[in-house]
Each structure stands twice: as structure tokens, then as C-alpha cells.
Design a protein around this motif. Structure first.
Motif, PDB file in Angstrom:
ATOM      1  N   GLY B  49      18.350 -32.093  -0.539  1.00  6.46           N
ATOM      2  CA  GLY B  49      18.059 -30.681  -0.758  1.00  6.46           C
ATOM      3  C   GLY B  49      19.347 -29.946  -1.046  1.00  6.46           C
ATOM      4  O   GLY B  49      20.388 -30.556  -1.281  1.00  6.46           O
ATOM      5  N   THR B  50      19.258 -28.624  -1.032  1.00  8.91           N
ATOM      6  CA  THR B  50      20.427 -27.828  -1.360  1.00  8.91           C
ATOM      7  C   THR B  50      20.654 -26.774  -0.277  1.00  8.91           C
ATOM      8  O   THR B  50      19.700 -26.205   0.244  1.00  8.91           O
ATOM      9  CB  THR B  50      20.247 -27.128  -2.720  1.00  8.91           C
ATOM     10  N   VAL B  51      21.905 -26.562   0.058  1.00  7.13           N
ATOM     11  CA  VAL B  51      22.261 -25.513   0.997  1.00  7.13           C
ATOM     12  C   VAL B  51      23.307 -24.625   0.332  1.00  7.13           C
ATOM     13  O   VAL B  51      24.250 -25.116  -0.277  1.00  7.13           O
ATOM     14  CB  VAL B  51      22.845 -26.105   2.296  1.00  7.13           C
ATOM     15  N   VAL B  52      23.114 -23.317   0.427  1.00  5.19           N
ATOM     16  CA  VAL B  52      24.106 -22.385  -0.097  1.00  5.19           C
ATOM     17  C   VAL B  52      24.516 -21.461   1.051  1.00  5.19           C
ATOM     18  O   VAL B  52      23.665 -20.865   1.694  1.00  5.19           O
ATOM     19  CB  VAL B  52      23.535 -21.530  -1.255  1.00  5.19           C
ATOM     20  N   GLU B  53      25.806 -21.406   1.315  1.00  2.00           N
ATOM     21  CA  GLU B  53      26.283 -20.501   2.352  1.00  2.00           C
ATOM     22  C   GLU B  53      26.980 -19.329   1.668  1.00  2.00           C
ATOM     23  O   GLU B  53      27.852 -19.516   0.831  1.00  2.00           O
ATOM     24  CB  GLU B  53      27.263 -21.230   3.276  1.00  2.00           C
ATOM     25  N   LEU B  54      26.569 -18.131   2.040  1.00  3.37           N
ATOM     26  CA  LEU B  54      27.091 -16.940   1.374  1.00  3.37           C
ATOM     27  C   LEU B  54      27.711 -15.988   2.377  1.00  3.37           C
ATOM     28  O   LEU B  54      27.303 -15.941   3.533  1.00  3.37           O
ATOM     29  CB  LEU B  54      25.949 -16.201   0.668  1.00  3.37           C
ATOM     30  N   GLU B  55      28.705 -15.248   1.905  1.00  9.07           N
ATOM     31  CA  GLU B  55      29.267 -14.215   2.752  1.00  9.07           C
ATOM     32  C   GLU B  55      29.089 -12.872   2.051  1.00  9.07           C
ATOM     33  O   GLU B  55      29.600 -12.666   0.947  1.00  9.07           O
ATOM     34  CB  GLU B  55      30.751 -14.483   3.006  1.00  9.07           C
ATOM     35  N   PHE B  56      28.339 -11.990   2.702  1.00  6.83           N
ATOM     36  CA  PHE B  56      28.100 -10.675   2.119  1.00  6.83           C
ATOM     37  C   PHE B  56      29.194  -9.710   2.576  1.00  6.83           C
ATOM     38  O   PHE B  56      29.841  -9.934   3.607  1.00  6.83           O
ATOM     39  CB  PHE B  56      26.723 -10.159   2.560  1.00  6.83           C
ATOM     40  N   SER B  57      29.371  -8.646   1.812  1.00  7.09           N
ATOM     41  CA  SER B  57      30.424  -7.698   2.173  1.00  7.09           C
ATOM     42  C   SER B  57      29.973  -6.798   3.314  1.00  7.09           C
ATOM     43  O   SER B  57      30.778  -6.158   3.974  1.00  7.09           O
ATOM     44  CB  SER B  57      30.815  -6.873   0.945  1.00  7.09           C
ATOM     45  N   LYS B  58      28.655  -6.713   3.527  1.00  6.19           N
ATOM     46  CA  LYS B  58      28.129  -5.946   4.657  1.00  6.19           C
ATOM     47  C   LYS B  58      26.979  -6.740   5.270  1.00  6.19           C
ATOM     48  O   LYS B  58      26.498  -7.686   4.657  1.00  6.19           O
ATOM     49  CB  LYS B  58      27.661  -4.570   4.175  1.00  6.19           C
ATOM     50  N   PRO B  59      26.535  -6.362   6.484  1.00  6.18           N
ATOM     51  CA  PRO B  59      25.438  -7.118   7.088  1.00  6.18           C
ATOM     52  C   PRO B  59      24.281  -7.316   6.117  1.00  6.18           C
ATOM     53  O   PRO B  59      23.843  -6.376   5.445  1.00  6.18           O
ATOM     54  CB  PRO B  59      25.027  -6.245   8.273  1.00  6.18           C
ATOM     55  N   LEU B 114      21.700  -7.775  -4.819  1.00  3.29           N
ATOM     56  CA  LEU B 114      21.731  -7.049  -3.544  1.00  3.29           C
ATOM     57  C   LEU B 114      23.154  -6.641  -3.176  1.00  3.29           C
ATOM     58  O   LEU B 114      23.381  -5.615  -2.556  1.00  3.29           O
ATOM     59  CB  LEU B 114      21.158  -7.923  -2.422  1.00  3.29           C
ATOM     60  N   ASP B 115      24.092  -7.499  -3.495  1.00  2.00           N
ATOM     61  CA  ASP B 115      25.470  -7.245  -3.111  1.00  2.00           C
ATOM     62  C   ASP B 115      26.350  -7.888  -4.180  1.00  2.00           C
ATOM     63  O   ASP B 115      26.397  -9.109  -4.304  1.00  2.00           O
ATOM     64  CB  ASP B 115      25.733  -7.881  -1.726  1.00  2.00           C
ATOM     65  N   SER B 116      27.021  -7.042  -4.948  1.00  2.00           N
ATOM     66  CA  SER B 116      27.749  -7.591  -6.088  1.00  2.00           C
ATOM     67  C   SER B 116      28.999  -8.362  -5.657  1.00  2.00           C
ATOM     68  O   SER B 116      29.517  -9.184  -6.387  1.00  2.00           O
ATOM     69  CB  SER B 116      28.121  -6.480  -7.059  1.00  2.00           C
ATOM     70  N   SER B 117      29.488  -8.088  -4.449  1.00  2.00           N
ATOM     71  CA  SER B 117      30.718  -8.767  -4.029  1.00  2.00           C
ATOM     72  C   SER B 117      30.447  -9.916  -3.051  1.00  2.00           C
ATOM     73  O   SER B 117      31.265 -10.231  -2.202  1.00  2.00           O
ATOM     74  CB  SER B 117      31.696  -7.773  -3.423  1.00  2.00           C
ATOM     75  N   VAL B 118      29.285 -10.514  -3.190  1.00  2.00           N
ATOM     76  CA  VAL B 118      28.954 -11.637  -2.315  1.00  2.00           C
ATOM     77  C   VAL B 118      29.801 -12.856  -2.698  1.00  2.00           C
ATOM     78  O   VAL B 118      30.091 -13.086  -3.870  1.00  2.00           O
ATOM     79  CB  VAL B 118      27.443 -11.964  -2.388  1.00  2.00           C
ATOM     80  N   ILE B 119      30.246 -13.571  -1.674  1.00  2.00           N
ATOM     81  CA  ILE B 119      31.088 -14.748  -1.930  1.00  2.00           C
ATOM     82  C   ILE B 119      30.297 -16.022  -1.630  1.00  2.00           C
ATOM     83  O   ILE B 119      29.654 -16.131  -0.589  1.00  2.00           O
ATOM     84  CB  ILE B 119      32.354 -14.723  -1.038  1.00  2.00           C
TER      85      ILE B 119
END
Lengths: 616, 315
Positions: B49-59, B114-119
Motif C-alpha cells: 500500500g501507500t503511506v504519505v506523511e504530511l506536515e501542515f503549516s497549521k493544525p 487546503l494548505d498551499s504550504s504543506v510539506i
């Protein structure tokens, strides 16, 4: 009972710990921002490249910390990240596209340390960021290619020997050769057997159907698979080099898989495109006798096959491959006199002689260039593997005007295609298609975060253990703490010394765990000494008995743990292997420090004199 | 001197052996029952399967992400927080008609709205084939480890003790797996590594006790096997508590500070250490006694005291 160590033993302890400590030092220096220059084919990184790079950087006012030429690649160390980016652009402008210029982080180990073989621990992808691919080689395709080549061989051989056969084809049972009578079959069998001992021939004659079936022998099958894997590894390595990545890993795993690790790469799409592209070319003669109309309605002559031209329209080619892409040594995109894109190709010596023979015999006949590409269909086979679709297109048909040698051109491509084909051909063709079965990308920030987390856990865990040991065992506790610290330093030192050892996040966990478990040896010894003291032994006797009795326990307990770590190492992959390595090293060094190391200090302090009370 | 355990005489550990063994047996049976009914929550490493971990700039707003993902035609996605409120983990199951690249691209399209600066912090894709093989290999590794240990302990000690120690290890593995199954904690490769480490750790404990038992059988000629075992466990008790304590401390540090990526590993160890310490006392020794271990079995062991002949080289 004197509890004295001879001088040599004390010296040995000091020397071993000092060596461990020495090789741990490079880890303190961190990394330099660097720019790496690698030559692509046809170019060479030499001392003059080095001086060119140094000069352009100097003229643009960028200070070079150190630049070195090693293993045919150039490494320029700079003072910070911003200068690194500027320097990269300056260098790639100055050198042109014959070189790959990449950003790199190089260990900032001082030269004198490096000269003595010192280098920091290698960090795994989970700690530095990057992409990890696990690729599988399509062995079915490799075997199919092999048997096709055999069919062609048999055909030529039988013809040359004037043995008449009714037909040769690749059937379900293997390569099936049909004959008109038993006599010819026997003759052919004897002849073919003498020619190729890597095939097994079986007479499958039923009634009037005289059929000889040939299948590769077990050993040959294994050899073909092994060669396919090795060749693909070499090709992938070449392609990775084209990507310009610092310290890439291309490694086999098991019988059919290849691991590719690209530290620091974030643009996975391009990496994937280059790595898994399986374009290749083959040269075939056009079957001029064949009736194209008949072939289109299904009546393709034996030994020929119907293909589509890229420009549209069918063409019948002979199945026999004149030359495969394997022999291509260099390929450059260029334009012909009508400014149409073309790819100039030069072959290796063997390819050159094959090609010159083929073209000599076929002057005046048309030859086709077949472009083969494997594309992921998006569908899966029953066993879960990716179904690949083979796309074959004739990109050019040209009449051989003269005997061709090692250099010639392919036309009939679009500009971008010519560029891409040249790159792929330069990097070598994959003998069988590969597809990605596992992919992991770790961002650089996560890598940094993982290191920090690991360090935090280590510091907290270690602090509590050190304080506890000191409070609980006082003087002896301090000694155990020294041993524990020495142990940690030695693990780092040994990890840095072993070329293949890589520190991963689970590896850090293994080190933290080692800290917790390494005190076990000392606890065992100290509890034993306390017990002996309680039983009324003298101080010297208690020390002697304590160490002596605890030894077999420690050895047994550690050997069994070592065994499980070894099994982890043997069956594990990537991260798990990293954990197993640190655990094994930790066990070995902790046994040394807790048994021999602490004993040497204990002996020096309390041994050989009258002591009433022990600080334990 | 500072003492954690200050006992005069011997504690009769084996007096409680029967009820505790029954408790152990219930624990094991319960674990097997949970494993049979609920199964294991296999992680990506094993299922593919696939896992994607993301960091958003806000909650991050998880439900908005879910809605966006379903409109982007990424079906069956599991969206959850991972560590902090800004970190989000998205898991995508293996599909028949998928391409990992496209899937990840779709996810990125959906979340950047949702969040343009998501990493994008981490992407992992594992093919189903690889996962299956890993699971098989993992099971095999545990089995091989147990067999190797059985052989080593039989050779170094005695077969009754070997059976006792391997039974204790199997007990630890089953109970730890049972807890993972009961709480439906994700079982990935690091957990497998943790489990094998538990095997090593628990065995460590068992060996320390067994070593003492062997020694005491030879020393205390007039005692019954039960007495020998009780004395041995009492004598090694302080060591067991201290080592378990220090190891627990570092594992807790790993659990709290080591980050989310090794949570599973730390959890497995945490449970394994508890169960392992307990099983090395009760399961291993008790079973050896039930198998009829006595002094005679210890006599033929030739390398009875390694310390003696090692003096020249080792302390």
C-alpha cells in the motif's frame, strides 16, 4: 588473592578503548556543504578540471574550503549552503553538459584523520532523507529473450550443417524443432548436442510427428537469470550516475531484486522515469519477400514478424536480431543536414565487428531500427506483480548503403525522443524490464527530526541510568558509568570503522537499548560481589569470585542475544538490518567494557592491597 | 550499601507457581483467541500500500482532508494525525488498477487546496508481493531464532531447561502479539525487530536464572529441586529488578522522545520486557521443574564453571 592485572592487560584495555575513541572522533566534525562533479560518458574529471573549477570559483569571489579529486570525481567543499548553490551553478555553466554537477554533503573530517582511515558513520536514508526503491527484474522476459536467441542460433546452425527441419518455434514445452523423419532428428540431435551443452534435448516424437524439444539446463537457467540481474544492476548504476546523485546505492537483494537508494533526492518523478525506463533498440533486417497484405491478415512467414512503423503503416521484419542495444557504447543526439533530429551511435568493439559483418552481407537491403519500450499497464498479474506492456515500434527503415562500422546514425525520431533515447542508450539498455515493488521517500526535515529524537531519547535514557548506577553502587557505579560511556564511544567508533555499517533510526534505538542492557553485565558482577561480601568473604576474594562467577552468566546471556541479532541481520532488510548491526556491535563492546574494562579499573584501585571496605 | 531488595533467607517463589502458571496459560489462550478473532493490524510493510506523511503549516482539518481526498478519487484512504495536530498520515490501500505515483499526486493535489504550504515529509509504497514475502520472512526469523536458542541452551545447559526457556519465549511472543491484536496497534517491521529483541532480552533473563540454578544444583547437594530454584531466583532477584529497571528507563525514553517512527518498536519492547521478566521466573523455571529437572541432569555438563578455566585470559 591479589586482583592485579599484568601491565599488558591494562595496556590492551587502554589501547582498544583509545582506538574505538579515535575512530569515533570524525563524527564530531559534522558535514561540509559541497559540490560534486562527475563525468558522464566521453568526458573525464582530471587535475585540469580541478584547476578550472578552482579558478572560476575564485574569479566569482567564492571561497573554496577544500577541493579534492578522488575516484574520478571532484568534490569542492564550501563554507555554507548559500555559497554551495551559487557555486553549483557557476561550475555547471563553466563545465558544460559533459559533466554532472550535484549538491552534496561531505564529511568535514580533517585531512589527518581521513589519512588514518577515519570517517564518520554513514547515515541511512531515514536520517538524511532521500528515496529508496526496490526493483524487481522481470525474469520471464529475460528467459524469453534467451530462448528467442536460441531459436535463431538453431536455425542458423542447422542450415549451415544442411540438416533439413520442418519448423522451429518457441512452444509451451520449450523450443520445438520439427523434422520429417526420425533419421534427420537423430542427426540433428547429435549435432545440436555437440554444439550447445547448456541446453537439454528431449525426443518428443509422437507417431509421425518428429519433434525435438530443447530446454535450458538448470545451470544455464540460473546463469541467464544471474546475468540478467547483474547486467541490470550495471545499467541502473550507469543511469543513477546520469542523475548526478552523491553516494547512491545500487545493490542486489536476493535472486531477482535490486535496491536503489538515492540520498538527498526529492524529485522522485524524474528519478523514477530515468530508472525504470526500459527503452532499448534492436536492429532487424526487413523481410522483403514477405507479403505485407498477407501478413496483416495473419499469414506471417515463419521467422518473421509484423511490426508497426512509428510514422504509420505495417512492415514485416525478420525475427533474428542483428544487433541489440547492449553493444552501444555512446549515443549523442544531433541533427542531420536537413536539421532533422538524429542519434549518433557508437558501438563497442564486439558490436562493431558484428555490425560490420551484418551490413557487409546486406548491402542494398533495408534494415529497420526497432524501438522497444516497456510500459506499466497499471494492471496486475495474479501474483501481484505489475503487468508490463511491451511496445515495439519501427522508428526507421534505411537501406544499407555501405558496410557500417562502429559509428552510425539513427534517424526518424522527434527532437525530445532523440534526446531521451540518447540518454537511455548511453546509460545502457536493461536486458529485462524492471519495475518498482517498493518505494520510500523521506524528506530531509524528517531525517533531521529523527536524528534529534533519537539523540533526545539517548540523552534521557542514559542520564537516568548513569545517575541510578552512581547512587546505587557508588564507587563501583562510577566505574560502571565509565564503562558505559566507553562502550557508547566504542559502538560509534566501530560503526564508523566498518565500511558497510549504516546508522538508521532503529540503529539509534539499538544504541539506546544497548545503554540500558549494557549495565546488566556490571549489575550481575556487582550483585555477585555484594553477595560474596555478605557471605563473609574478604574484599579481594569477593572481587575475584564476583567477576569469575558472573562471567559464564554474562557470556551465555550475551551469546544468545547475539544470536537473535544475527538472525535479525540475516533476514532483515534496511532499517531492521541497521538495528541488528548496532545491537551486535553493542553486545560485543559491552561485554568487553563491562568485564575487562571495569576489572582493570577495579584492580588498579582496590587490587593488591589491604582493603577493609568496598564502595559498592 | 543501598539495597532494592533486602531479603533474609529465601522467598518461596514456586509456592505461587501453579496459580501464576494458570494465569499465564489464560493469558496465552486469551492472546491466541484475540489473534484468531481480531487478527493483527498489519502495517504497510506487510500488507503493501501507500503511506504519505504530511506536515501542515497549521493544525490540520482531518475531515476536510477526507472530503477532498474522496473528491480527488482517492478511495479508501485512512487519514489520521501522526504525532502532532499539524502532522497527518494518510494511508492508501493497495488497489488493482493503481500506480503509486498517480495516487501520491492525487493526494498532494487534494491537500494543497487546503494548505498551499504543506510539506510532504515521507512517502512509502510497498507492493503487495513484497509485503507478503516480508511477513513470511519475519515469521521464519522468529522460528529460526527459537530453534537456534533451543539448540544452544540444550547444548550449554540441559534439554529440560532449553524447553523451559523456549516455552517462556513463545509465551512472551504470543502475549505481546496478543496485546498488539487486542489494542489493534499497527504491526510493522520495526515491531518485528522489537519482538525479536524481546526474545533476546527475555532469554537473557532466563539464562541468568538458569545459570544460577545449575550452579546451585552442584553446590547445594542436600536441597530439593524446588528449593534450588527458589534460592536461585531469590539470589538473582536484585539483578533482575535493576536490569529490568534500567532497560525500561531507556525504552520509556525511546517511547516518549524517540518520535513516532519508532513508537511501535518501543511499545513492543515495553510490553515484552514486563512479560519477559515475569516469564523467565515463572514459566521457564516452573516448566523445567515440571519436566523433572534434578541434580543428576546437571552433573554431566563438563563446562560447569567457565570462570575457572578462563582465568588466564579473562578476569
Amino acid at each position: 588473592m591479589l586482583n592485579k592485572y599484568p601491565m599488558w592487560k591494562n595496556l590492551m584495555v587502554i589501547v582498544i578503548i583509545a582506538i574505538g575513541g579515535f575512530y569515533a572522533i570524525p563524527n564530531l566534525f559534522g558535514e561540509d556543504h559541497a559540490v560534486q562533479v562527475v563525468a558522464t560518458r566521453g568526458a573525464e574529471v582530471s587535475a585540469s578540471t580541478l584547476s578550472t573549477v578552482n579558478e572560476v570559483l575564485k574569479s566569482k569571489g567564492i571561497a573554496v574550503k577544500r577541493s579534492e579529486l578522488e575516484n574520478g570525481q571532484l568534490l569542492v567543499r564550501l563554507n555554507n549552503g548559500e555559497e554551495q548553490l551559487v557555486a553549483k551553478e557557476i561550475i555547471s555553466d563553466a563545465l558544460g553538459d559533459k559533466y554532472t554537477v550535484a549538491l552534496n554533503l561531505a564529511p568535514a573530517t580533517p585531512e589527518w584523520l581521513e589519512a588514518m582511515g577515519g570517517s564518520p558513520m554513514k547515515l541511512g536514508l531515514d536520517l538524511r532523507g532521500g528515496v529508496h526503491f526496490l526493483m524487481e527484474v522481470d525474469m520471464g522476459e529475460a528467459l524469453r529473450k534467451m530462448s528467442e536467441a536460441k531459436v535463431a542460433d538453431f536455425r542458423t546452425d542447422l542450415r549451415a550443417e544442411k540438416i533439413r527441419y520442418a519448423g522451429i518455434r518457441n512452444g509451451a514445452k520449450g523450443i520445438e524443432i520439427k523434422f520429417r523423419d526420425a533419421e534427420t532428428l537423430t542427426k540433428a540431435e547429435n549435432f545440436l548436442k555437440s554444439r550447445s551443452n547448456d541446453m537439454v534435448f528431449v525426443d518428443k516424437t509422437v507417431g509421425d510427428d518428429y519433434v525435438l524439444v530443447a530446454n535450458p539446463s538448470e545451470a544455464y537457467l540460473k546463469q541467464v537469470k544471474e546475468e540478467a540481474l547483474q547486467q541490470n544492476i550495471t545499467t541502473l548504476r550507469n543511469r543513477v550516475n546520469e542523475l548526478g546523485v552523491a553516494e547512491p546505492v545500487v545493490q542486489r537483494q536476493g535472486a531477482e531484486r535490486i535496491i536503489v537508494e538515492l540520498p538527498g533526492v526529492q524529485d522522485t518523478a524524474r528519478a523514477k522515469e530515468i530508472l525504470s525506463a526500459t527503452a532499448s533498440i534492436e536492429f532487424h533486417m526487413v523481410d522483403q519477400k514477405a507479403d505485407v497484405q498477407a501478413a496483416m491478415s495473419g499469414r506471417v512467414p515463419a521467422g518473421s514478424e509484423l511490426y508497426q512503423r512509428r510514422t504509420g503503416g505495417p512492415v514485416v521484419l525478420k525475427k533474428a536480431v542483428m544487433l541489440t542495444g547492449d553493444h552501444i557504447q555512446g549515443a549523442q543526439p544531433s541533427f542531420d543536414e536537413y536539421s532533422r533530429p538524429q542519434v549518433s551511435i557508437n558501438l563497442d568493439a564486439k558490436g562493431g565487428s558484428i555490425f560490420s559483418n551484418v551490413t557487409k552481407d546486406n548491402i542494398g537491403n533495408p534494415m529497420a531500427t526497432l524501438f522497444i519500450e516497456y510500459k506499466d499497464t497499471g494492471e496486475k498479474n495474479a501474483d501481484g506483480s505489475v503487468k508490463m506492456k511491451k511496445i515495439e515500434e519501427v522508428i526507421s527503415v534505411a537501406t544499407i548503403q555501405a558496410r557500417l562500422g562502429r559509428n552510425f546514425v539513427i534517424t526518424g525520431l522527434e527532437h525530445a525522443e532523440a534526446q531521451n533515447l540518447a540518454l537511455l542508450l548511453r546509460a545502457g539498455a536493461l536486458i529485462a524490464p524492471v519495475y518498482i515493488v517498493e518505494e520510500r521517500t523521506i524528506g530531509p526535515s524528517l531525517g533531521q527530526e529523527n536524528i534529534e529524537n533519537g539523540m533526545q531519547a539517548m540523552i534521557w535514557g542514559m542520564a537516568v541510568v548513569l545517575i541510578f548506577m552512581l547512587v546505587y553502587y557508588r564507587g563501583f557505579g562510577l566505574i560502571a558509568n565509565l564503562a558505559l560511556t566507553a562502550n557508547l564511544v566504542m559502538v560509534v567508533g566501530v560503526m564508523s570503522m566498518i565500511p558497510g555499517a549504516v546508522l538508521t533510526l532503529p540503529g539509534i534505538a539499538g544504541m539506546v537499548l544497548t545503554v540500558g542492557m549494557a549495565v546488566d553485565g556490571n549489575v550481575l558482577i556487582y550483585e555477585r560481589i555484594r553477595e560474596e561480601l555478605r557471605n563473609g568473604r574478604s574484599v579481594q576474594q569477593a572481587i575475584h569470585e564476583g567477576y569469575g562467577n558472573a562471567f559464564s552468566t554474562i557470556a551465555d546471556a550475551n551469546i544468545t542475544t547475539f544470536m537473535t541479532a544475527l538472525i535479525l541481520f540475516a533476514v532483515g532488510t534496511g532499517a531492521v538490518k541497521g538495528f541488528a548491526v548496532t545491537l551486535m556491535i553493542g553486545i560485543a563492546t559491552s561485554m568487553f567494557t563491562c568485564i575487562v574494562g571495569t576489572r582493570s579499573i577495579v584492580n588498579a584501585i582496590w587490587g593488591g592491597k589491604r582493603v577493609k571496605k568496598l564502595s559498592i | 550499601m543501598l539495597q532494592i531488595l533486602n531479603v533474609k533467607g529465601t522467598v518461596n517463589f514456586l509456592r505461587h507457581a501453579l496459580p501464576i502458571s494458570i494465569f499465564s496459560a489464560v493469558l496465552v489462550l486469551g492472546s491466541i483467541a484475540t489473534l484468531a478473532t481480531k487478527g493483527i493490524n498489519w502495517g504497510l510493510d506487510f500488507t503493501g500500500g501507500t503511506v504519505v506523511e504530511l506536515e501542515f503549516s497549521k493544525p490540520a482539518n482531518l475531515s476536510a482532508i477526507r472530503t477532498n481526498l474522496s473528491t480527488e478519487a482517492v478511495g479508501g484512504a485512512v487519514v489520521q494525525n501522526f504525532g502532532s495536530s499539524r502532522d497527518v498520515l494518510i494511508r492508501l490501500p493497495v488497489k488493482d488498477d493503481f500506480k503509486s505515483v498517480d495516487q501520491v499526486n492525487d493526494v498532494m493535489d487534494a491537500v494543497t487546496k487546503l494548505d498551499s504550504s504543506v510539506i510532504q515529509k515521507r512517502v512509502e509504497f510497498v507492493g503487495p508481493q513484497v509485503g507478503k514475502e516480508l511477513a513470511e520472512q519475519g515469521g521464519l526469523a522468529v522460528l529460526v531464532a527459537l530453534i537456534c536458542i533451543l539448540i544452544y541452551v540444550s547444548f550449554r545447559f540441559e534439554w529440560r531447561l532449553a524447553v523451559g526457556s523456549v516455552a517462556a519465549l513463545a509465551h512472551d511472543i504470543i502475549v505481546t502479539l496478543g496485546v498488539f491484536s487486542l489494542l489493534q496497534l499497527e504491526f510493522d517491521l520495526t515491531v518485528l525487530a522489537g519482538l525479536l529483541t524481546v526474545v533476546g532480552y527475555s532469554l537473557n533473563d532466563t539464562i541468568v536464572v538458569f545459570d544460577r540454578i545449575r550452579e546451585n544444583f552442584l553446590k547445594l547437594r542436600k536441597s530439593t529441586p524446588e528449593e534450588v530454584v527458589n534460592i536461585s531466583i531469590t539470589q538473582t532477584m536484585s539483578r533482575t529488578i535493576i536490569t529490568t529497571g534500567t532497560t525500561l528507563v531507556v525504552v520509556v525514553a525511546l517511547f516518549l522522545k524517540g518520535g513516532t517512527m519508532i513508537h511501535g518498536f518501543a511499545t513492543a519492547l515495553l510490553m515484552g520486557i514486563f512479560v519477559g521478566t515475569f516469564s523467565s521466573i515463572y514459566v521457564a523455571s516452573f516448566l523445567a521443574i515440571k519436566l523433572g529437572i534434578n541434580r543428576e541432569h546437571m552433573m554431566p555438563v563438563e563446562i560447569e564453571k567457565e570462570g575457572a578455566d578462563q582465568d588466564a585470559l579473562m578476569p
